[in-house]
Design a protein around this motif. Structure first.
Motif, PDB file in Angstrom:
ATOM      1  N   ALA A 168      -1.469   6.511  -7.607  1.00  0.00           N
ATOM      2  CA  ALA A 168      -1.735   5.315  -8.409  1.00  0.00           C
ATOM      3  C   ALA A 168      -0.489   4.826  -9.146  1.00  0.00           C
ATOM      4  O   ALA A 168      -0.303   3.612  -9.317  1.00  0.00           O
ATOM      5  CB  ALA A 168      -2.860   5.600  -9.404  1.00  0.00           C
ATOM      6  N   HIS A 169       0.378   5.735  -9.583  1.00  0.00           N
ATOM      7  CA  HIS A 169       1.581   5.325 -10.313  1.00  0.00           C
ATOM      8  C   HIS A 169       2.559   4.607  -9.382  1.00  0.00           C
ATOM      9  O   HIS A 169       3.150   3.584  -9.759  1.00  0.00           O
ATOM     10  CB  HIS A 169       2.252   6.546 -10.948  1.00  0.00           C
ATOM     11  CG  HIS A 169       1.409   7.250 -11.961  1.00  0.00           C
ATOM     12  ND1 HIS A 169       1.027   6.663 -13.148  1.00  0.00           N
ATOM     13  CD2 HIS A 169       0.863   8.491 -11.964  1.00  0.00           C
ATOM     14  CE1 HIS A 169       0.289   7.513 -13.848  1.00  0.00           C
ATOM     15  NE2 HIS A 169       0.176   8.623 -13.146  1.00  0.00           N
ATOM     16  N   THR A 170       2.735   5.132  -8.181  1.00  0.00           N
ATOM     17  CA  THR A 170       3.608   4.464  -7.218  1.00  0.00           C
ATOM     18  C   THR A 170       3.008   3.131  -6.789  1.00  0.00           C
ATOM     19  O   THR A 170       3.735   2.129  -6.627  1.00  0.00           O
ATOM     20  CB  THR A 170       3.851   5.370  -6.001  1.00  0.00           C
ATOM     21  OG1 THR A 170       4.479   6.571  -6.443  1.00  0.00           O
ATOM     22  CG2 THR A 170       4.727   4.694  -4.966  1.00  0.00           C
ATOM     23  N   ALA A 171       1.703   3.087  -6.627  1.00  0.00           N
ATOM     24  CA  ALA A 171       1.045   1.834  -6.234  1.00  0.00           C
ATOM     25  C   ALA A 171       1.224   0.761  -7.304  1.00  0.00           C
ATOM     26  O   ALA A 171       1.351  -0.427  -6.983  1.00  0.00           O
ATOM     27  CB  ALA A 171      -0.432   2.083  -5.967  1.00  0.00           C
ATOM     28  N   ARG A 172       1.254   1.171  -8.546  1.00  0.00           N
ATOM     29  CA  ARG A 172       1.456   0.202  -9.637  1.00  0.00           C
ATOM     30  C   ARG A 172       2.833  -0.447  -9.503  1.00  0.00           C
ATOM     31  O   ARG A 172       2.973  -1.667  -9.670  1.00  0.00           O
ATOM     32  CB  ARG A 172       1.310   0.910 -10.976  1.00  0.00           C
ATOM     33  CG  ARG A 172       1.226  -0.005 -12.181  1.00  0.00           C
ATOM     34  CD  ARG A 172       0.819   0.774 -13.427  1.00  0.00           C
ATOM     35  NE  ARG A 172      -0.505   1.362 -13.256  1.00  0.00           N
ATOM     36  CZ  ARG A 172      -0.768   2.670 -13.293  1.00  0.00           C
ATOM     37  NH1 ARG A 172       0.211   3.539 -13.514  1.00  0.00           N
ATOM     38  NH2 ARG A 172      -1.989   3.119 -13.127  1.00  0.00           N
ATOM     39  N   VAL A 173       3.835   0.362  -9.189  1.00  0.00           N
ATOM     40  CA  VAL A 173       5.178  -0.182  -8.972  1.00  0.00           C
ATOM     41  C   VAL A 173       5.201  -1.043  -7.719  1.00  0.00           C
ATOM     42  O   VAL A 173       5.827  -2.109  -7.682  1.00  0.00           O
ATOM     43  CB  VAL A 173       6.207   0.960  -8.882  1.00  0.00           C
ATOM     44  CG1 VAL A 173       7.575   0.428  -8.478  1.00  0.00           C
ATOM     45  CG2 VAL A 173       6.295   1.692 -10.216  1.00  0.00           C
ATOM     46  N   GLY A 174       4.511  -0.597  -6.673  1.00  0.00           N
ATOM     47  CA  GLY A 174       4.445  -1.382  -5.443  1.00  0.00           C
ATOM     48  C   GLY A 174       3.868  -2.761  -5.679  1.00  0.00           C
ATOM     49  O   GLY A 174       4.353  -3.754  -5.119  1.00  0.00           O
ATOM     50  N   ALA A 175       2.845  -2.846  -6.503  1.00  0.00           N
ATOM     51  CA  ALA A 175       2.258  -4.147  -6.823  1.00  0.00           C
ATOM     52  C   ALA A 175       3.291  -5.051  -7.486  1.00  0.00           C
ATOM     53  O   ALA A 175       3.374  -6.253  -7.181  1.00  0.00           O
ATOM     54  CB  ALA A 175       1.041  -3.956  -7.727  1.00  0.00           C
ATOM     55  N   GLU A 176       4.102  -4.483  -8.371  1.00  0.00           N
ATOM     56  CA  GLU A 176       5.151  -5.269  -9.026  1.00  0.00           C
ATOM     57  C   GLU A 176       6.195  -5.737  -8.015  1.00  0.00           C
ATOM     58  O   GLU A 176       6.650  -6.886  -8.064  1.00  0.00           O
ATOM     59  CB  GLU A 176       5.814  -4.435 -10.118  1.00  0.00           C
ATOM     60  CG  GLU A 176       4.889  -4.065 -11.275  1.00  0.00           C
ATOM     61  CD  GLU A 176       5.542  -3.079 -12.229  1.00  0.00           C
ATOM     62  OE1 GLU A 176       6.698  -2.675 -11.973  1.00  0.00           O
ATOM     63  OE2 GLU A 176       4.880  -2.701 -13.227  1.00  0.00           O
ATOM     64  N   VAL A 177       6.561  -4.844  -7.097  1.00  0.00           N
ATOM     65  CA  VAL A 177       7.565  -5.187  -6.086  1.00  0.00           C
ATOM     66  C   VAL A 177       7.114  -6.373  -5.243  1.00  0.00           C
ATOM     67  O   VAL A 177       7.907  -7.278  -4.937  1.00  0.00           O
ATOM     68  CB  VAL A 177       7.851  -3.964  -5.192  1.00  0.00           C
ATOM     69  CG1 VAL A 177       8.638  -4.366  -3.941  1.00  0.00           C
ATOM     70  CG2 VAL A 177       8.613  -2.898  -5.970  1.00  0.00           C
ATOM     71  N   PHE A 178       5.840  -6.396  -4.885  1.00  0.00           N
ATOM     72  CA  PHE A 178       5.325  -7.456  -4.006  1.00  0.00           C
ATOM     73  C   PHE A 178       4.714  -8.629  -4.770  1.00  0.00           C
ATOM     74  O   PHE A 178       4.251  -9.584  -4.152  1.00  0.00           O
ATOM     75  CB  PHE A 178       4.321  -6.864  -3.021  1.00  0.00           C
ATOM     76  CG  PHE A 178       4.973  -6.087  -1.919  1.00  0.00           C
ATOM     77  CD1 PHE A 178       5.463  -6.726  -0.794  1.00  0.00           C
ATOM     78  CD2 PHE A 178       5.148  -4.708  -2.024  1.00  0.00           C
ATOM     79  CE1 PHE A 178       6.093  -6.013   0.212  1.00  0.00           C
ATOM     80  CE2 PHE A 178       5.775  -3.990  -1.024  1.00  0.00           C
ATOM     81  CZ  PHE A 178       6.255  -4.637   0.099  1.00  0.00           C
ATOM     82  N   GLY A 179       4.706  -8.540  -6.091  1.00  0.00           N
ATOM     83  CA  GLY A 179       4.219  -9.655  -6.890  1.00  0.00           C
ATOM     84  C   GLY A 179       2.739  -9.923  -6.729  1.00  0.00           C
ATOM     85  O   GLY A 179       2.304 -11.078  -6.745  1.00  0.00           O
TER      86      GLY A 179
END
Length: 269
Positions: free
Chosen positions: A230-241
């Protein structure tokens, strides 16, 4: 469990490692509670296949894959296509690997690593299961071999824990492969890696922990576990906007597309 919790998949972890001994049931439960409804535990030495398979059999959310890790290629008996095909008959066996090339610590075994890689590629080609690739400090050879082999016959593939350069990312994406985002992408200094991911199509992205390694912030430096997807996915969401829910939905759909056997098993269960 809240209905609004985004569903995630940890596409690569190592639940058989001694770091998790005596805690596996609790670790799987924590993952599910964090929204990680499925996880793939990876066997890195084929002599450990029985133990890894038993973990998948004991826990409904867990699937498994097996191969010879490139750093172990010189120490282990060379895998055979037939042995990998036999493992693939198990209903929860969903991928071939991890295999690949690692020249960081084990460059002296590059010849046997390349031979092992081509064996695993043939097994992926024959079974239709995705190849799970580990690549470190071997970008040129990796791109060359993956491309040569793809020309000889297509196969599905994910670049696990992708942390290589933009050229290898472009080569892999050009072959129709997927890139998997690990906790490395969440490290503050990984700006160039996040830019490589941002340039990729979201429909080619998976998320993973590679636990017990590479814990993302705020757990960096400690043991990683599937719940931390979940923590990496949170960053992934930011990366892809996109929103966290949108990123979770996209990466789960991508997993289902690539790991179709896992999706079919889950739907039939």
């Amino acid at each position: 469990m809240p209905d609004t919790l985004p569903e995630l998949v940890d596409s690569h972890c190592h639940l058989d490692f001694p770091d998790f001994e005596g805690e596996r049931a609790e670790i799987v439960a924590r993952a599910v509670a964090a929204g990680v409804r499925r996880m793939v535990t990876i066997c890195t030495r084929l002599r450990n296949a029985d133990a890894v398979r038993a973990i998948a059999e004991a826990h409904a959310p867990v699937f498994w894959a097996a191969g010879t890790h490139p750093m172990s290629a010189a120490e282990e008996p060379l895998a055979t296509v037939e042995a990998l095909e036999a493992l693939a008959r198990h209903p929860k066996f969903v991928g071939i690997g991890e295999t690949g090339l690692d020249y960081h610590y084990t460059a002296e075994s590059k010849a046997v690593q390349q031979e092992s890689l081509r064996i695993h590629i043939e097994a992926a080609r024959r079974t239709g299961l995705p190849l799970i690739i580990h690549a470190r400090d071997a970008d040129d050879d990796m791109a060359r071999i993956l491309t040569e082999e793809h020309r000889a016959g297509a196969y599905p593939c994910v670049m696990h824990c992708f942390s290589s350069g933009a050229a290898l990312a472009e080569a892999a994406l050009g072959l129709g492969f997927y890139l998997s985002m690990s906790g490395i992408a969440a490290f503050p200094k990984s700006r160039e890696l996040r830019a490589i991911f941002a340039a990729a199509p979201l429909e080619r992205i998976l998320v993973e922990t590679d636990s017990p390694y590479l814990a993302p912030p705020p757990h960096r430096g400690r043991r990683n576990e599937p719940a931390y997807t979940a923590h990496t996915a949170r960053v992934g969401a930011e990366v892809f906007g996109v929103s966290e829910a949108e990123f979770a939905a996209a990466t789960t759909a991508n997993f289902d597309r690539l790991f179709g056997k896992a999706k079919a098993w889950a739907e039939a269960a």
